[in-house]
Design a protein around this motif. Structure first.
Motif, short mmCIF file in Angstrom:
data_model
loop_
_atom_site.label_atom_id
_atom_site.label_comp_id
_atom_site.label_asym_id
_atom_site.label_seq_id
_atom_site.Cartn_x
_atom_site.Cartn_y
_atom_site.Cartn_z
N UNK A 19 1.20 -1.28 -0.18
CA UNK A 19 0.16 -0.21 -0.05
C UNK A 19 1.06 1.36 0.16
N UNK A 20 1.69 1.12 0.60
CA UNK A 20 2.67 2.05 0.83
C UNK A 20 3.71 2.69 -0.87
N UNK A 65 -6.92 -8.31 -3.12
CA UNK A 65 -8.33 -7.48 -2.92
C UNK A 65 -8.84 -7.38 -2.18
N UNK A 66 -7.79 -7.09 -0.77
CA UNK A 66 -7.42 -6.31 0.80
C UNK A 66 -7.32 -4.91 0.13
N UNK A 67 -5.51 -4.69 -1.00
CA UNK A 67 -5.19 -3.54 -1.57
C UNK A 67 -6.29 -2.62 -1.72
N UNK A 87 -2.86 4.31 -8.12
CA UNK A 87 -3.82 4.70 -7.57
C UNK A 87 -4.96 5.94 -7.36
N UNK A 88 -5.63 6.55 -6.55
CA UNK A 88 -7.22 6.89 -7.14
C UNK A 88 -6.45 8.29 -7.33
N UNK A 89 -4.90 8.95 -6.45
CA UNK A 89 -4.53 10.16 -7.11
C UNK A 89 -4.51 10.26 -8.75
N UNK A 90 -3.20 9.06 -9.21
CA UNK A 90 -3.74 9.26 -10.77
C UNK A 90 -3.81 8.40 -11.77
N UNK A 91 -5.76 8.11 -11.47
CA UNK A 91 -5.65 6.97 -11.84
C UNK A 91 -6.75 8.24 -13.00
N UNK A 92 -7.37 8.96 -12.53
CA UNK A 92 -7.97 9.75 -13.31
C UNK A 92 -7.57 11.00 -14.27
#
Length: 239
Positions: A19-20, A65-67, A87-92
């Motif tokens: 995750x990190x 799945x957990x990640x 990451x949600x920061x870069x996916x858009x």
């Protein structure tokens, strides 16, 4: 302390360390690829990858799945049709570039998506999140039925209209999980919600690409421009 890059020697020995890494780098491919060192596989700690034992896999698979669920990141065959955490920061920005500014209906209306892909996309959009087995049953993807599921679902991931939102395991009569994780599919709009809808098209595809290139140059200082360009790929059916 300076930010790490994929040139640094580091090890991923736990779900928390994975995750990190995703939070730090934004893009973390699961398998080894053409850019040396740019994968979970090449940085995984001892005892966390393949084994010759009866289980056939180790924690790196079990963490998937957990990640995805815990950090709400995107996962799918995004880079060179290989599985990647984003990451949600870069996916858009990545989705904006890959989609070339199109939502799926507009892409289809402009003749840039096949009828088969549209039918699968519409089915996922209407039923998400949905595991691959019931999805195939609903779409009649079976022996004697429709063909092309793997090709369509891979294209939809490459174009960032579909992502993997979890992995579930089959259970035996005693409730013990076994086998490989079964992919659960959804759309980014359903998974991320309003935050994705508001940010995905906030820039032009060209602006998103420049941001992506700048970021990849930072996290992959040993890769050349051609390697990064091939990894990012082209816009899907650019105008």
């Amino acid at each position: 302390m300076r930010s790490r890059t994929f040139s640094d020697k580091f090890r991923i020995g736990s779900k928390e360390e994975l995750i990190q890494a995703i939070e730090e780098f934004g893009f973390v491919p699961f398998f080894e690829n053409e850019i040396r060192g740019f994968s979970v596989e090449e940085h995984i700690g001892p005892g966390c990858w393949y084994t010759d034992g009866d289980s056939g896999f180790w924690p790196a698979w079990e963490w998937k799945g957990p990640v995805i669920q815990e950090m709400r990141c995107a996962y799918g065959k995004f880079l060179r049709d290989k599985a990647v955490y984003i990451s949600s920061e870069w996916f858009p920005d990545f989705a904006n570039y890959r989609r070339d500014g199109y939502d799926f209906d507009a892409r289809y209306d402009d003749g840039l998506a096949s009828h088969d892909d549209k039918e699968l996309f519409d089915l996922i959009d209407a039923t998400a999140p949905i595991l691959s087995k019931p999805l195939k049953a609903l779409g009649n993807y079976r022996k004697g039925g429709r063909k092309g599921f793997d090709g369509s679902v891979t294209r939809l991931q490459r174009q960032c209209y579909v992502i993997v939102s979890d992995f579930r395991y089959a259970k035996d009569k005693l409730g013990n999980e076994y086998g490989w994780g079964i992919a659960e599919y959804t759309t980014p709009e359903r998974f991320f919600g309003d935050s994705f809808r508001e940010s995905a098209y906030s820039r032009s595809p060209e602006e998103s690409y420049e941001r992506l290139m700048k970021h990849f140059r930072r996290i992959l200082p040993d890769a050349d421009e051609k390697q990064i360009g091939r990894m990012l790929g082209g816009r899907c059916n650019p105008r």
